[in-house]
Every structure is written in structure tokens, then in C-alpha cells.
Design an enzyme around this catalytic site. Structure first.
Site, mmCIF file in Angstrom:
data_model
loop_
_atom_site.group_PDB
_atom_site.id
_atom_site.type_symbol
_atom_site.label_atom_id
_atom_site.label_comp_id
_atom_site.label_asym_id
_atom_site.label_seq_id
_atom_site.Cartn_x
_atom_site.Cartn_y
_atom_site.Cartn_z
ATOM 1 N N CYS A 33 -37.725 145.021 86.805
ATOM 2 C CA CYS A 33 -36.668 144.167 86.266
ATOM 3 C C CYS A 33 -37.244 142.960 85.540
ATOM 4 O O CYS A 33 -36.527 142.271 84.824
ATOM 5 C CB CYS A 33 -35.739 143.704 87.383
ATOM 6 N N ASP A 35 -38.278 140.213 86.867
ATOM 7 C CA ASP A 35 -38.018 138.955 87.557
ATOM 8 C C ASP A 35 -39.292 138.443 88.241
ATOM 9 O O ASP A 35 -40.143 139.227 88.646
ATOM 10 C CB ASP A 35 -36.926 139.134 88.609
ATOM 11 N N CYS A 58 -32.642 137.296 88.762
ATOM 12 C CA CYS A 58 -31.214 137.572 88.906
ATOM 13 C C CYS A 58 -30.603 136.678 89.993
ATOM 14 O O CYS A 58 -31.310 136.001 90.734
ATOM 15 C CB CYS A 58 -31.020 139.038 89.285
ATOM 16 N N CYS A 102 -34.759 142.688 95.401
ATOM 17 C CA CYS A 102 -34.796 141.247 95.148
ATOM 18 C C CYS A 102 -35.243 140.510 96.410
ATOM 19 O O CYS A 102 -35.940 139.504 96.333
ATOM 20 C CB CYS A 102 -33.430 140.742 94.713
HETATM 21 FE FE1 FES Z 1 -35.006 142.191 90.061
HETATM 22 FE FE2 FES Z 1 -33.134 140.935 91.289
HETATM 23 S S1 FES Z 1 -32.898 142.405 89.730
HETATM 24 S S2 FES Z 1 -35.227 140.597 91.482
#
Ligand code: FES
Length: 132
Positions: A33, A35, A58, A102
């Protein structure tokens, strides 16, 4: 879809920011993702005196970071090391299953910060026999 607690920690995240001259820093990213989160810790007498974080991610990642920072503060390093992604999700009254990664990110980043501190201070090595 998100619990009230998740929304609260997302809207009003606790302990956001950096610690100046931190005792340990841990950064992890999720390549899927994109992140990223970084934890900064201040250690005093084997306890986490202060925990701060910066998260580029996110809403769930932000809520997870905020919750972990609250859970970890005041704990001993060993106690903080044992905070699992499941513990965090439970404290947040659950996360949607596609958002569990996450919470992994948060637990990993905190553990990395503690490992960083231990590597710098050599305090993770105490159990090694010194005789031979
Ligand atoms: Fe990747 Fe939340 S979508 S950390």
C-alpha cells in the site's frame, strides 16, 4: 465499518510528532500500500517514558499508531515488545479484516524502535554468557 475508537484515534491522534534526540527510532513501510510509519522512543530506567510517531498512511494506520503509542507509554521495554497487532486491534474494538496489515505495521515499527535502542546501548545482550 470502523469502530468509534478507530474514528476517534484517527480524528484526534495522540502523541503525533517527533522526539528530539530519541533513544530509539523504528521505521517500517508496507510495499503493497506504500504506507509508512516511524516511531520515536525515549527510554528511562528500562521504561518507555515517551513515545511519538509519524505516520504517512491510511486512517487505520494512523489510528493504530496513536493507540500503540498510548498502550506503550510507561511500559517496560519487554512489555512493549510483546504488544501484538492483535492486541492493538482488540483495543481499537476491531479492525476490518482488509485493514489488519495496518496494525502489523504499528507493532513492527514500535519493536524496531526498541531494537534500535537496544542495539545502540547493548542492552539486548545481557543474557549472553560472558565466560566462553
Ligand atoms: Fe496500508 Fe493501512 S492500507 S497501512
Amino acid at each position: 465499518m470502523y469502530s468509534e475508537k478507530v474514528m476517534d484515534h484517527f480524528m484526534n491522534p495522540r502523541n503525533v510528532g517527533e522526539i528530539k534526540d530519541p533513544d530509539g527510532v523504528g521505521t517500517v513501510g508496507n510495499p503493497v500500500c506504500g504506507d509508512m510509519m516511524t516511531f520515536f522512543i525515549r527510554v528511562n530506567d528500562d521504561k518507555l517514558e515517551d513515545v511519538k510517531f509519524k505516520t504517512f498512511g491510511c486512517g487505520a494506520a494512523i489510528a493504530v499508531s496513536s493507540m500503540i503509542s498510548e498502550m506503550a507509554k510507561g511500559k517496560t521495554l519487554d512489555e512493549a515488545m510483546s504488544i501484538s497487532n492483535k492486541d492493538v486491534a482488540t483495543e481499537l474494538d476491531g479492525l476490518p479484516s482488509n485493514k489488519m496489515h495496518c496494525s502489523n505495521l504499528g507493532a513492527d515499527a514500535l519493536q524496531k524502535a526498541i531494537e534500535d535502542y537496544r542495539a545502540k546501548t547493548g542492552t539486548g545482550e545481557e543474557e549472553k554468557p560472558s565466560g566462553k
